[in-house]
Design a protein around this motif. Structure first.
Motif, mmCIF file in Angstrom:
data_model
loop_
_atom_site.group_PDB
_atom_site.id
_atom_site.type_symbol
_atom_site.label_atom_id
_atom_site.label_comp_id
_atom_site.label_asym_id
_atom_site.label_seq_id
_atom_site.Cartn_x
_atom_site.Cartn_y
_atom_site.Cartn_z
ATOM 1 N N ALA B 62 30.453 34.633 36.484
ATOM 2 C CA ALA B 62 30.924 33.453 37.220
ATOM 3 C C ALA B 62 32.369 33.630 37.644
ATOM 4 C CB ALA B 62 30.772 32.205 36.352
ATOM 5 N N ALA B 63 33.186 34.199 36.753
ATOM 6 C CA ALA B 63 34.600 34.396 37.070
ATOM 7 C C ALA B 63 34.760 35.384 38.222
ATOM 8 C CB ALA B 63 35.345 34.900 35.840
ATOM 9 N N ALA B 64 33.955 36.459 38.196
ATOM 10 C CA ALA B 64 34.008 37.427 39.294
ATOM 11 C C ALA B 64 33.654 36.747 40.607
ATOM 12 C CB ALA B 64 33.060 38.592 39.014
ATOM 13 N N ALA B 69 35.214 34.703 45.779
ATOM 14 C CA ALA B 69 35.167 33.625 46.777
ATOM 15 C C ALA B 69 36.559 33.330 47.323
ATOM 16 C CB ALA B 69 34.565 32.367 46.154
ATOM 17 N N ILE B 70 37.564 33.278 46.437
ATOM 18 C CA ILE B 70 38.929 33.027 46.909
ATOM 19 C C ILE B 70 39.379 34.157 47.827
ATOM 20 C CG2 ILE B 70 41.339 32.815 46.171
ATOM 21 C CD1 ILE B 70 40.355 31.421 43.657
ATOM 22 N N ALA B 71 39.079 35.398 47.421
ATOM 23 C CA ALA B 71 39.452 36.553 48.247
ATOM 24 C C ALA B 71 38.749 36.493 49.593
ATOM 25 C CB ALA B 71 39.101 37.844 47.510
ATOM 26 N N TRP B 186 35.327 43.519 52.790
ATOM 27 C CA TRP B 186 34.629 43.809 51.535
ATOM 28 C C TRP B 186 35.562 44.353 50.465
ATOM 29 C CZ3 TRP B 186 30.678 41.161 50.610
ATOM 30 C CH2 TRP B 186 29.836 40.765 51.656
ATOM 31 N N TYR B 187 36.585 45.118 50.867
ATOM 32 C CA TYR B 187 37.551 45.577 49.854
ATOM 33 C C TYR B 187 38.341 44.400 49.287
ATOM 34 C CZ TYR B 187 36.692 50.498 50.790
ATOM 35 O OH TYR B 187 36.111 51.729 50.904
ATOM 36 N N THR B 188 38.621 43.405 50.128
ATOM 37 C CA THR B 188 39.328 42.223 49.623
ATOM 38 C C THR B 188 38.446 41.471 48.636
ATOM 39 O OG1 THR B 188 40.434 42.070 51.754
ATOM 40 C CG2 THR B 188 40.603 40.160 50.312
ATOM 41 N N VAL B 189 37.157 41.332 48.981
ATOM 42 C CA VAL B 189 36.226 40.641 48.085
ATOM 43 C C VAL B 189 36.085 41.405 46.766
ATOM 44 C CG1 VAL B 189 33.809 39.973 47.778
ATOM 45 C CG2 VAL B 189 34.970 39.490 49.936
ATOM 46 N N LEU B 190 35.986 42.743 46.863
ATOM 47 C CA LEU B 190 35.884 43.564 45.649
ATOM 48 C C LEU B 190 37.125 43.375 44.777
ATOM 49 C CD1 LEU B 190 34.632 45.887 43.952
ATOM 50 C CD2 LEU B 190 35.908 47.481 45.399
#
Lengths: 349, 313
Positions: B62-64, B69-71, B186-190
């Motif tokens: 959930a934390a990931a 989501a914020i990223a 996708w790198y930002t989300v990762l």
């Protein structure tokens, strides 16, 4: 685009932000209508509430006005919190050491606050111009140092006689209190409000009608070209830090001289960071600062009632402010995007 | 001595995970300024979910998701809406901090599940080294993997080279057929997901439980460590371990000199400023010039296109 059309995305964004706020309240099981009623009543419901809101409005105006200057120079003055704190510390030092009547003491406290904030801001500026430390990190570091210094003073050298507690120093002598105007049965913070509105006016005129302001904006939009055109870029950036810091420092003076009447560790009241939200929402221009700051400070003051009346965490006010800024920024960007799409018909994506 | 080094490794683990995530994000050209808020909201979410489900792993997931989501909001608003990344990141920081306080209010003081210790068989029996490095739990082992994998990916793989390309010269990368904006997203989300995992590590592993001050200022520290580390995974890791050592040292000093307890929480910040002045000083730059082969490790230049919007002509 006409003015009404330009307002539509903002209104839609506000409505959406409000919807998200209501959804959050429903998630934690709080009554939305009652919550919003308390927000309004807690900030504008009576003469004394309005007076309290205006008193909180003043330092927010001062901090926001200072931030308009630093943003105009293209600077992220995250150090504004620390500048407010240093202003409060400097003003407290004057209140504790300088003798004399109020008309001597209070101007000196305002001056000291301005100098304290100015020095702290210029320090962040020098770290940027001469040490290559980005102002976000220099300023942030100095924020925490200032907060640590305030705590140290309150529990150390300036502790109340006998007890060392984080609740604050001794109350100032009455000459160091900013006088209030008595009307409708309550005291009105006339001097802080005048200081706040004056700061917005000065900043507006500075940016709109002076060569300094024009060059500052040039530095902000393209430092390299400005430098090639012969503008001493570093000096202008430091000048912006100095003005912004001085105004933030006066906000600190207002906090100690008109609100707490003593130094407390959390003297900034978070008005520095809140000021950044206000300026972002105002689109970096001085014109909208005053009403937006009043709206935001109303939310902040009103939300303290939520804790007392509903047992709801007062952070709801901050949540609402953040959502509003975020959505309005999205709304603005969205309309720009749509307008530019209409101008240049795009080839296939 | 063994115990001290052991606790330094453990204390630094979440910070390692967060800084590796941010390094990946910034290398691709996007700044995720929201770390202070992301860490706090993900720490709160991890605890709340893990407490509710009774399983720490679900909390980490959930934390990931929260961090990612914020990223994703930052990446979307930068790439599609062309908003300033720092502005959006700062607003999200404040918003996430307040959200964590607002939603986490009822979880303060509760006791939740935790990550079980997991000494690695045989390896943990090695004298000294085993106790220091291999007598930990999955979070710490994940932090090792994160350092090594990030380094390997950046400097030893083709996609890693592309990742550096979109952060340094997006036009050139685009001309070579690399989908700059999609990769950046996708790198930002990762990176955000890794920050979220780090947040969970604080509330479910390092400190246990949720309170507002749990991750106080660690997000800002993490952002500074990435700069201090010159965007090189190994140097960033060195910075994180250095900070972990300071934390442990401060904790032990507190018992020896109780008087410094009030000063210690702010001590990292003057140090942070001095560290940044140091890595940008001419002196440090000259050292870098002397060892051209170690340019990546000793350089302090930010990815050239960091924080900018890439638009194809």
């Amino acid at each position: 685009m006409t003015r009404t059309q330009a307002a539509i995305p903002t209104l839609v964004a506000l409505a959406l932000a409000l919807t998200v706020g209501v959804a959050l309240l429903l998630v934690v099981g709080a009554p939305p209508i009652e919550t919003f009623r308390l927000l309004v009543e807690g900030s504008f419901g009576s003469a004394s509430k309005i007076s309290a809101t205006l008193l909180a409005w003043s330092p927010l105006l001062l901090a926001s006005a200072g931030l308009v200057i630093t943003f105009a120079a293209g600077l992220w003055n995250i150090g504004v919190e620390g500048q407010v704190i240093m202003g409060g510390i400097a003003a407290t030092w004057v209140a504790r050491t300088v003798p004399g009547p109020g008309w001597v003491l209070l101007p000196l406290m305002v001056l000291a606050g301005a100098v304290g904030g100015l020095l702290w801001a210029v320090l962040a500026g020098v770290l940027k111009t001469h040490g290559n430390v980005h102002e976000i990190f220099g300023g942030l570091g100095l924020d925490f140092v200032a907060a640590g210094l305030a705590t140290y003073l309150v529990i150390g050298p300036w502790k109340r006689a006998g007890v060392a507690s984080t609740s604050g120093t001794d109350i100032f002598r009455p000459e160091a209190w900013m006088p209030e105007l008595q009307a409708f049965g309550v005291g009105w913070p006339v001097i802080p409000v005048i200081l706040g509105l004056l700061s917005v006016l000065i900043v507006w005129m500075l940016l709109r009608g002076t060569l300094f302001g024009l060059r500052l904006k040039a530095v902000g939009s393209n430092p390299y070209s400005s430098f090639l055109l012969g503008i001493p870029t570093n000096r202008y950036m430091l000048g912006a830090f100095a003005i912004g810091g001085a105004l933030a420092g006066i906000a600190g003076t207002v906090q100690v001289a008109a609100f707490h009447h003593k130094l407390v560790p959390a003297i900034s009241g978070g008005y520095g960071f809140l000021g950044i939200l206000v300026v972002l929402l105002a689109g970096f221009s001085a014109v909208w600062i005053a009403p937006i700051a009043l709206f935001f400070v109303g939310i902040s003051v009103g939300s303290t009632q939520l804790d007392l009346q509903l047992g709801l965490d007062s952070a709801f006010g901050g949540v609402l402010q953040g959502i509003i800024v975020l959505f309005v920024m999205f709304g603005g960007a969205w309309s720009v995007r749509r307008a530019s799409n209409r101008l240049t018909p795009q080839e296939e994506p | 001595m063994e115990a001290t080094f052991n606790s330094i490794i453990a204390a630094a683990a979440p910070l390692i995970i967060a800084t590796m995530g941010e390094t990946i994000t910034e290398k691709s050209g996007v700044i995720n300024m929201s770390l202070e808020g992301s860490l706090r909201l993900s720490a709160m979410t991890a605890f709340a979910i893990a407490f509710w489900v009774g399983n720490a792993l679900v909390g980490f997931a959930a934390a990931a998701a929260v961090g990612a989501a914020i990223a994703a909001i930052i990446a979307f608003s930068s790439i599609r809406l062309k908003l300033n990344q720092i502005a959006v990141g700062f607003v999200l920081t404040l918003l996430a901090i307040e959200l964590a306080s607002f939603l986490g209010d009822s979880f303060v003081g509760e006791r939740g599940p935790r990550v079980p210790p997991l000494p690695i068989p045989f390896l943990s029996d090695i004298p000294f080294v085993g106790k220091v490095f291999f007598d930990h739990d999955l979070v710490v082992y994940f932090s090792y993997v994160a350092i090594f994998a990030t380094w390997w990916y950046f400097y030893r793989t083709r996609p890693g080279l592309n990742l550096q390309g979109i952060g340094e010269r997006p036009e050139a990368a685009f001309a070579r057929g690399i989908p700059v904006n999609m990769l950046r997203f996708w790198y930002t989300v990762l990176g955000g997901a890794m920050v979220g995992i780090a947040g969970a590590a604080y509330s479910l592993d390092v400190k246990l439980g949720w309170r507002e001050t749990l991750t106080l200022n660690l997000g800002w520290i993490a952002l500074a460590i990435v700069i201090f580390g010159g965007w090189h995974p190994l140097r960033v890791a060195f910075g994180a371990y250095l900070f972990g050592a300071l934390q442990v040292l401060a904790f032990q000093l507190q018992n020896v000199f109780p008087g410094v307890a009030q000063v210690l929480p702010i001590a990292p910040f003057p140090l942070m400023i001095l560290a940044l002045v140091f890595v940008y000083s001419d002196w440090f730059r000259r050292i870098g010039d002397r060892f051209p082969k170690m340019r990546n490790l000793l350089g302090s230049e930010a990815p050239a296109a960091m924080g900018t919007v890439f638009e194809r002509e």
